[in-house]
Design an enzyme around this catalytic site. Structure first.
Site, PDB file in Angstrom:
ATOM      1  N   GLY A  19       0.808  -1.220   0.000  1.00 10.60           N
ATOM      2  CA  GLY A  19       0.000   0.000   0.000  1.00 10.60           C
ATOM      3  C   GLY A  19       0.835   1.261   0.000  1.00 10.60           C
ATOM      4  N   GLY A  20       0.521   2.141   0.953  1.00  7.43           N
ATOM      5  CA  GLY A  20       1.224   3.418   1.038  1.00  7.43           C
ATOM      6  C   GLY A  20       2.714   3.243   1.267  1.00  7.43           C
ATOM      7  N   GLY A  41      19.864   8.369 -34.568  1.00  2.98           N
ATOM      8  CA  GLY A  41      19.291   9.208 -33.523  1.00  2.98           C
ATOM      9  C   GLY A  41      19.999   9.005 -32.197  1.00  2.98           C
ATOM     10  CB  ALA A  42      21.515   6.046 -30.619  1.00  3.38           C
TER      11      ALA A  42
HETATM   12  C1  HXC Z   1      -2.879  -3.069  11.023  1.00  2.42           C
HETATM   13  C2  HXC Z   1      -1.386  -4.720  10.491  1.00  2.42           C
HETATM   14  C3  HXC Z   1      -1.386  -4.306   9.131  1.00  2.42           C
HETATM   15  C4  HXC Z   1      -2.183  -3.187   8.774  1.00  2.42           C
HETATM   16  C5  HXC Z   1      -0.044  -5.975   9.328  1.00  2.42           C
HETATM   17  N1  HXC Z   1      -0.555  -5.750  10.551  1.00  2.42           N
HETATM   18  N2  HXC Z   1      -0.544  -5.114   8.443  1.00  2.42           N
HETATM   19  N3  HXC Z   1      -2.122  -4.092  11.419  1.00  2.42           N
HETATM   20  N4  HXC Z   1      -2.912  -2.603   9.744  1.00  2.42           N
HETATM   21  N5  HXC Z   1      -2.220  -2.726   7.541  1.00  2.42           N
HETATM   22  C6  HXC Z   1      -0.245  -6.482  11.771  1.00  2.42           C
HETATM   23  C7  HXC Z   1      -0.817  -7.885  11.789  1.00  2.42           C
HETATM   24  O1  HXC Z   1      -2.135  -7.859  12.284  1.00  2.42           O
HETATM   25  C8  HXC Z   1       0.140  -8.600  12.738  1.00  2.42           C
HETATM   26  O2  HXC Z   1      -0.206  -8.255  14.058  1.00  2.42           O
HETATM   27  C9  HXC Z   1       1.468  -7.922  12.440  1.00  2.42           C
HETATM   28  O3  HXC Z   1       1.147  -6.682  11.843  1.00  2.42           O
HETATM   29  C10 HXC Z   1       2.325  -8.731  11.499  1.00  2.42           C
HETATM   30  O4  HXC Z   1       1.567  -9.052  10.329  1.00  2.42           O
HETATM   31  P1  HXC Z   1       1.516 -10.518   9.705  1.00  2.42           P
HETATM   32  O5  HXC Z   1       0.411 -10.531   8.716  1.00  2.42           O
HETATM   33  O6  HXC Z   1       1.481 -11.521  10.815  1.00  2.42           O
HETATM   34  O7  HXC Z   1       2.936 -10.595   8.999  1.00  2.42           O
HETATM   35  P2  HXC Z   1       3.321 -11.247   7.609  1.00  2.42           P
HETATM   36  O8  HXC Z   1       2.715 -12.616   7.514  1.00  2.42           O
HETATM   37  O9  HXC Z   1       4.791 -11.125   7.519  1.00  2.42           O
HETATM   38  O10 HXC Z   1       2.632 -10.356   6.482  1.00  2.42           O
HETATM   39  C11 HXC Z   1       2.991  -9.014   6.331  1.00  2.42           C
HETATM   40  C12 HXC Z   1       2.039  -8.313   5.315  1.00  2.42           C
HETATM   41  C13 HXC Z   1       0.574  -8.594   5.732  1.00  2.42           C
HETATM   42  C14 HXC Z   1       2.289  -8.887   3.909  1.00  2.42           C
HETATM   43  C15 HXC Z   1       2.385  -6.848   5.295  1.00  2.42           C
HETATM   44  O11 HXC Z   1       0.428  -8.280   7.138  1.00  2.42           O
HETATM   45  C16 HXC Z   1      -0.401  -7.800   4.958  1.00  2.42           C
HETATM   46  O12 HXC Z   1      -0.746  -8.151   3.825  1.00  2.42           O
HETATM   47  N6  HXC Z   1      -0.939  -6.736   5.588  1.00  2.42           N
HETATM   48  C17 HXC Z   1      -1.965  -5.918   4.985  1.00  2.42           C
HETATM   49  C18 HXC Z   1      -1.416  -5.157   3.843  1.00  2.42           C
HETATM   50  C19 HXC Z   1      -2.413  -4.185   3.264  1.00  2.42           C
HETATM   51  O13 HXC Z   1      -3.257  -4.543   2.458  1.00  2.42           O
HETATM   52  N7  HXC Z   1      -2.376  -2.923   3.807  1.00  2.42           N
HETATM   53  C20 HXC Z   1      -3.287  -1.877   3.460  1.00  2.42           C
HETATM   54  C21 HXC Z   1      -2.807  -1.278   2.150  1.00  2.42           C
HETATM   55  S1  HXC Z   1      -3.771   0.064   1.653  1.00  2.42           S
HETATM   56  P3  HXC Z   1       0.101  -9.219  15.291  1.00  2.42           P
HETATM   57  O14 HXC Z   1      -0.541  -8.537  16.444  1.00  2.42           O
HETATM   58  O15 HXC Z   1      -0.478 -10.542  14.948  1.00  2.42           O
HETATM   59  O16 HXC Z   1       1.598  -9.267  15.426  1.00  2.42           O
HETATM   60  C22 HXC Z   1      -2.849   1.410   1.946  1.00  2.42           C
HETATM   61  C23 HXC Z   1      -3.505   2.666   1.543  1.00  2.42           C
HETATM   62  C24 HXC Z   1      -2.528   3.767   1.240  1.00  2.42           C
HETATM   63  O17 HXC Z   1      -1.779   1.349   2.447  1.00  2.42           O
HETATM   64  C25 HXC Z   1      -2.876   4.521   0.028  1.00  2.42           C
HETATM   65  C26 HXC Z   1      -1.905   4.253  -1.085  1.00  2.42           C
HETATM   66  C27 HXC Z   1      -2.134   5.048  -2.327  1.00  2.42           C
END
Ligand code: HXC
Length: 510
Positions: free
Chosen positions: A169-170, A404-405
């Site tokens: 994401g961000g 051109g290069a």
């Molecule tokens: C809150 C989060 C989180 C999130 C992870 N955690 N991502 N908490 N918000 N976005 C927490 C988990 O609950 C977990 O907590 C700990 O962090 C570790 O995560 P795991 O999933 O256990 O780790 P891993 O298996 O290594 O996977 C990592 C990951 C996955 C690939 C990053 O967590 C994931 O896919 N997260 C979501 C990603 C996502 O979609 N984010 C939103 C994007 S949108 P505990 O307590 O169990 O340790 C965005 C908008 C911005 O960012 C705008 C952009 C233009």
């Protein structure tokens, strides 16, 4: 009084523990260092000063009111790299997966503002899951604030992003707007959405590595500028990179003591170019033998290796190097090479880093796949980037400079300040075979005539002398004196002043 001092130490100790020992151990078990351990390796010993260690989120949804960790998942502050100031934010994966809340975003934007005010580079260490899901729009708004500052700072201070864990994401869009992205092999990933979401939305099953590992972004997508074996190697290499970069767009390049004589000659360069014009040779050999102490920091070494980009020094002062690589696709300019070099040239121009260009290019790559992929627009990016440079441009044509290069690769016509050619240079619209087939089509059935025409063409055009006769080449130089010539040219151009007419901004063919 003693109690209060102890209380501070206790609170600091609690903050330093981030998400707790269990999560720190898990981080180590994955081969990753913690946010603070990384900072310690990146900056000069004892130079890091942390800010906002006690900041906490203010979210009260989904049980978050019961879960507060001081620092809120990001360590921010400033330190020095070989004595020069850098600002840092380092995401702590042990705290809510390094995800970004409103408070977490405010810590980052504070550091971004400070870096801009102090006109010093900012380095972001990413190991994070994007917007904190529990915070909703506060997290999205926080990212917007970070993105805006990325853009305002672009071209004013260097911004570097280090991807050191799974980033989504961000946490990939902000890096994408910075100057350089570097990754750690096998432990870092960049994707807009992770494999689970990909499976849900498109039914595609991919691993994190296949979706966004270093093997994707440093090789195929060009999102990343390089990848290193582990956290330690990445951080030490970043110290090396910082030494090449100006602190801001007004300061000029850093100068470090050099023990390599600027007039050093290298006789082996006289035989670098093979007699057979179709035989490749390694352009990196020329770069390493020409720059100070053979010290070259390559950017995007694994992507579009038919063009080489990176930083080096002459007389202790940084330059950008752009060079065609005859070892890969004969050094041809294709869409990827053009995009890669264009971005590098624009970085150098924005930060007043002179560019030395080594040319051996047979032209643009023909064919439908290139044309359908927009070669015209991508090639134009490099042409545009060089043409808008106001920094010193020193060019050395070693062999082919066709079509051109020739124009594009920092020729005199688009702003090259000092243009040299080796005696082996061939400056023409195209190589002999292609040229003869077109202009002597009527003679094609007569092998003898064609051989004679080819020889005539080679003698007339495949040399540096016609360009030199017209002043498009300032001097034909001996290969062994390339370092001396380039170093002198750069000294000559140190106070170069060139202006462009006022405009809001240009409209580079994106
Ligand atoms: C809150 C989060 C989180 C999130 C992870 N955690 N991502 N908490 N918000 N976005 C927490 C988990 O609950 C977990 O907590 C700990 O962090 C570790 O995560 P795991 O999933 O256990 O780790 P891993 O298996 O290594 O996977 C990592 C990951 C996955 C690939 C990053 O967590 C994931 O896919 N997260 C979501 C990603 C996502 O979609 N984010 C939103 C994007 S949108 P505990 O307590 O169990 O340790 C965005 C908008 C911005 O960012 C705008 C952009 C233009």
């Amino acid at each position: 009084m003693k109690d209060v001092l102890e209380k501070l130490e206790d609170r600091r100790a609690e903050a330093r523990l981030g998400g707790g020992q269990k999560r720190i151990d898990a981080q180590h078990a994955r081969g990753k260092l913690t946010a603070r351990e990384r900072i310690e390796l990146l900056v000069d010993k004892g130079s890091f000063e942390e800010f906002d260690m006690f900041v906490q989120h203010r979210c009260a949804d989904f049980g978050m009111e019961k879960s507060h960790i001081p620092g809120d998942g990001v360590v921010t502050g400033w330190g020095t790299v070989n004595g020069r100031t850098v600002f840092i934010f380092s995401k702590d994966f042990t705290v809510f997966g390094g995800s970004l809340s409103g408070a977490h975003a405010a810590k980052i934007t504070k550091i971004q503002d400070m870096a801009l005010k102090a006109r010093a580079p900012i380095i972001g260490l990413f190991d994070a899951g994007g917007a904190r899901i529990q915070e909703g729009v506060d997290a999205l708004g926080g990212y917007g604030e970070v993105f805006t500052r990325n853009v305002i700072s672009s071209g004013v201070i260097p911004q570097i992003s280090l991807i050191m864990g799974p980033c989504a994401g961000g946490d990939v869009y902000s890096p994408a707007m910075t100057d350089f992205i570097f990754m750690v092999k096998d432990t870092s990933y960049m994707f807009v959405t992770g494999p689970d979401v990909v499976k849900t939305v498109t039914n595609e099953v991919v691993t994190a590595e296949e979706l966004g590992g270093a093997s994707v972004h440093a090789v195929k997508s060009s999102v990343a500028d390089g990848a290193y074996e582990n956290d330690l190697e990445l951080l030490l290499q970043m110290r090396r990179l910082i030494d090449f970069l100006p602190s801001n767009n007004m300061e000029g390049v850093p100068e470090i003591p050099s023990f390599d004589q600027p007039d050093r000659i290298d006789m082996s360069l006289d035989t670098l170019v093979p007699d057979n014009p179709n035989k490749p040779y390694d352009m990196k050999e020329l770069i390493l033998k020409t720059v100070d102490e053979g010290d070259f920091f390559e950017i995007q070494g694994k992507f579009a290796p038919n063009i080489i980009t990176g930083f080096a020094r002459f007389e202790g002062r940084s330059v950008g190097i752009v060079a065609n690589q005859p070892m890969v696709l004969a050094g041809v300019l294709d869409s990827d090479a053009s995009r890669k070099a264009a971005r590098f040239v624009r970085f150098c121009d924005a930060f007043s880093i002179p560019i030395v260009t080594f040319v051996d290019v047979p032209g643009f790559l023909p064919g439908t796949s290139q044309e359908y992929g927009g070669l015209i627009k991508h090639g134009a990016k490099l042409l545009f980037a060089y043409s808008q440079c106001t920094i010193p441009l020193v060019t050395v044509i070693t062999r082919k400079a066709f079509g051109g290069a020739y124009d594009v690769m920092a020729s005199k016509h688009i702003g090259g300040d000092i243009n040299y050619a080796w005696p082996t240079a061939q400056i023409a619209v195209m190589g002999a075979k292609g040229a003869v087939e077109i202009i002597f089509r009527a003679d094609m059935k007569d092998a003898e005539k064609i051989a004679a025409r080819t020889k005539e063409y080679e003698e007339r055009f495949l040399s540096p002398f016609i360009a030199a006769e017209r002043g498009y080449i300032d001097e034909v130089i001996m290969p062994h004196s390339t370092r001396r010539r380039v170093a002198r040219a750069l000294t000559l151009l140190r106070n170069k002043s060139a202006d462009m007419p006022w405009k809001k901004h240009d409209n580079i063919p994106l």
